[in-house]
Motif scaffolding. Structure first.
Motif, PDB file in Angstrom:
ATOM      1  N   MET A   1      11.361  40.577  50.818  1.00 32.89           N
ATOM      2  CA  MET A   1      10.432  39.484  50.691  1.00 32.89           C
ATOM      3  C   MET A   1      11.177  38.318  50.032  1.00 32.89           C
ATOM      4  O   MET A   1      12.065  38.574  49.238  1.00 32.89           O
ATOM      5  CB  MET A   1       9.251  39.869  49.808  1.00 32.89           C
ATOM      6  N   PRO A   2      10.891  37.128  50.294  1.00 32.96           N
ATOM      7  CA  PRO A   2       9.707  36.594  50.957  1.00 32.96           C
ATOM      8  C   PRO A   2       9.909  36.426  52.470  1.00 32.96           C
ATOM      9  O   PRO A   2      11.029  36.326  52.950  1.00 32.96           O
ATOM     10  CB  PRO A   2       9.548  35.237  50.304  1.00 32.96           C
ATOM     11  N   HIS A   3       8.787  36.387  53.148  1.00 32.49           N
ATOM     12  CA  HIS A   3       8.772  36.051  54.565  1.00 32.49           C
ATOM     13  C   HIS A   3       7.930  34.784  54.700  1.00 32.49           C
ATOM     14  O   HIS A   3       6.903  34.650  54.046  1.00 32.49           O
ATOM     15  CB  HIS A   3       8.107  37.157  55.375  1.00 32.49           C
ATOM     16  N   ILE A   4       8.374  33.887  55.561  1.00 30.93           N
ATOM     17  CA  ILE A   4       7.554  32.720  55.861  1.00 30.93           C
ATOM     18  C   ILE A   4       7.374  32.660  57.373  1.00 30.93           C
ATOM     19  O   ILE A   4       8.323  32.781  58.135  1.00 30.93           O
ATOM     20  CB  ILE A   4       8.114  31.408  55.270  1.00 30.93           C
ATOM     21  N   ILE A   5       6.129  32.529  57.768  1.00 29.99           N
ATOM     22  CA  ILE A   5       5.751  32.478  59.177  1.00 29.99           C
ATOM     23  C   ILE A   5       5.118  31.121  59.424  1.00 29.99           C
ATOM     24  O   ILE A   5       4.162  30.740  58.740  1.00 29.99           O
ATOM     25  CB  ILE A   5       4.753  33.603  59.525  1.00 29.99           C
ATOM     26  N   ILE A   6       5.656  30.404  60.390  1.00 28.10           N
ATOM     27  CA  ILE A   6       5.138  29.074  60.712  1.00 28.10           C
ATOM     28  C   ILE A   6       4.539  29.117  62.108  1.00 28.10           C
ATOM     29  O   ILE A   6       5.231  29.394  63.084  1.00 28.10           O
ATOM     30  CB  ILE A   6       6.245  28.005  60.633  1.00 28.10           C
ATOM     31  N   GLU A   7       3.238  28.888  62.164  1.00 29.51           N
ATOM     32  CA  GLU A   7       2.539  28.784  63.444  1.00 29.51           C
ATOM     33  C   GLU A   7       2.410  27.302  63.777  1.00 29.51           C
ATOM     34  O   GLU A   7       2.114  26.500  62.890  1.00 29.51           O
ATOM     35  CB  GLU A   7       1.143  29.391  63.347  1.00 29.51           C
ATOM     36  N   TYR A   8       2.635  26.957  65.048  1.00 33.27           N
ATOM     37  CA  TYR A   8       2.492  25.564  65.449  1.00 33.27           C
ATOM     38  C   TYR A   8       1.981  25.496  66.882  1.00 33.27           C
ATOM     39  O   TYR A   8       2.257  26.368  67.698  1.00 33.27           O
ATOM     40  CB  TYR A   8       3.814  24.797  65.301  1.00 33.27           C
ATOM     41  N   THR A   9       1.209  24.463  67.159  1.00 29.47           N
ATOM     42  CA  THR A   9       0.627  24.298  68.481  1.00 29.47           C
ATOM     43  C   THR A   9       1.696  23.823  69.472  1.00 29.47           C
ATOM     44  O   THR A   9       2.589  23.053  69.121  1.00 29.47           O
ATOM     45  CB  THR A   9      -0.547  23.314  68.440  1.00 29.47           C
ATOM     46  N   ASP A  10       1.589  24.315  70.695  1.00 25.60           N
ATOM     47  CA  ASP A  10       2.621  24.014  71.688  1.00 25.60           C
ATOM     48  C   ASP A  10       2.661  22.547  72.116  1.00 25.60           C
ATOM     49  O   ASP A  10       3.631  22.107  72.725  1.00 25.60           O
ATOM     50  CB  ASP A  10       2.495  24.926  72.906  1.00 25.60           C
ATOM     51  N   ASN A  11       1.657  21.775  71.759  1.00 26.45           N
ATOM     52  CA  ASN A  11       1.664  20.353  72.125  1.00 26.45           C
ATOM     53  C   ASN A  11       2.603  19.520  71.246  1.00 26.45           C
ATOM     54  O   ASN A  11       2.737  18.316  71.462  1.00 26.45           O
ATOM     55  CB  ASN A  11       0.251  19.769  72.124  1.00 26.45           C
ATOM     56  N   ILE A  12       3.265  20.164  70.279  1.00 24.08           N
ATOM     57  CA  ILE A  12       4.274  19.450  69.486  1.00 24.08           C
ATOM     58  C   ILE A  12       5.650  20.118  69.577  1.00 24.08           C
ATOM     59  O   ILE A  12       6.569  19.757  68.845  1.00 24.08           O
ATOM     60  CB  ILE A  12       3.846  19.308  68.003  1.00 24.08           C
ATOM     61  N   LYS A  13       5.794  21.067  70.486  1.00 22.41           N
ATOM     62  CA  LYS A  13       7.037  21.845  70.545  1.00 22.41           C
ATOM     63  C   LYS A  13       8.279  20.991  70.785  1.00 22.41           C
ATOM     64  O   LYS A  13       9.360  21.326  70.304  1.00 22.41           O
ATOM     65  CB  LYS A  13       6.942  22.948  71.593  1.00 22.41           C
ATOM     66  N   ASP A  14       8.136  19.898  71.514  1.00 24.49           N
ATOM     67  CA  ASP A  14       9.294  19.045  71.794  1.00 24.49           C
ATOM     68  C   ASP A  14       9.635  18.114  70.639  1.00 24.49           C
ATOM     69  O   ASP A  14      10.717  17.517  70.636  1.00 24.49           O
ATOM     70  CB  ASP A  14       9.055  18.221  73.057  1.00 24.49           C
ATOM     71  N   GLU A  15       8.746  18.003  69.665  1.00 26.70           N
ATOM     72  CA  GLU A  15       8.958  17.062  68.566  1.00 26.70           C
ATOM     73  C   GLU A  15       9.126  17.718  67.205  1.00 26.70           C
ATOM     74  O   GLU A  15       9.630  17.086  66.284  1.00 26.70           O
ATOM     75  CB  GLU A  15       7.763  16.098  68.486  1.00 26.70           C
ATOM     76  N   ILE A  16       8.726  18.953  67.059  1.00 23.66           N
ATOM     77  CA  ILE A  16       8.682  19.569  65.732  1.00 23.66           C
ATOM     78  C   ILE A  16      10.062  19.930  65.199  1.00 23.66           C
ATOM     79  O   ILE A  16      10.256  20.023  63.996  1.00 23.66           O
ATOM     80  CB  ILE A  16       7.746  20.801  65.717  1.00 23.66           C
ATOM     81  N   GLN A  17      11.039  20.125  66.085  1.00 24.15           N
ATOM     82  CA  GLN A  17      12.382  20.543  65.659  1.00 24.15           C
ATOM     83  C   GLN A  17      12.273  21.793  64.784  1.00 24.15           C
ATOM     84  O   GLN A  17      12.672  21.814  63.619  1.00 24.15           O
ATOM     85  CB  GLN A  17      13.113  19.412  64.949  1.00 24.15           C
TER      86      GLN A  17
END
Length: 128
Positions: A1-17
């Motif tokens: 530990m620690p674990h970090i999980i980041i969920e993100y919507t696919d409509n920002i996949k090209d910009e989120i880096q």
């Protein structure tokens, strides 16, 4: 530990880096070696294809991070790390916030000692 999980919507996949964001959050966690052993740090991202934000009438996006840690750390340490992580994510996503509607959130989950199982020989590399 620690674990970090980041969920993100696919409509920002090209910009989120996302690879850059994962590197940055790992760097934050690594910067606290007295709180978290480096060999236990893991980060991952999950791109969400099925989601709904607000009333669904706009192309809204969100990023939600979950920091999972083992029990026993001081509240002041947890606050310090979470503040640093959230500020890092805010900074990374600042350009997206200036262009579109975006919700950013983060939560801390602390596991009890009961029901948590771990086996990790990566620590051996850092304990030399």
């Amino acid at each position: 530990m620690p674990h970090i999980i980041i969920e993100y919507t696919d409509n920002i996949k090209d910009e989120i880096q996302i690879d850059g964001l994962l590197r940055k959050v790992n760097d934050v966690l690594i910067s606290y070696p007295s709180i978290f052993p480096i060999g236990g740090i893991r980060s991952r991202a999950i791109e969400l294809k099925h989601y709904r934000v607000a009333d669904g009438t706009e192309d809204d996006a969100f990023v939600h991070a979950i920091l999972k840690i083992g029990a026993g750390r001081q509240d002041s340490d947890k606050i310090k790390v979470c503040d640093h992580l959230f500020e890092t994510m805010e900074s990374h996503l600042a350009s997206l916030f200036s262009k579109r509607y975006l919700a950013l959130s983060m939560e801390l989950t602390e596991f009890s000692d009961v029901g948590t199982y771990k086996k990790n020989n990566i620590h051996n590399r850092y304990n030399k």
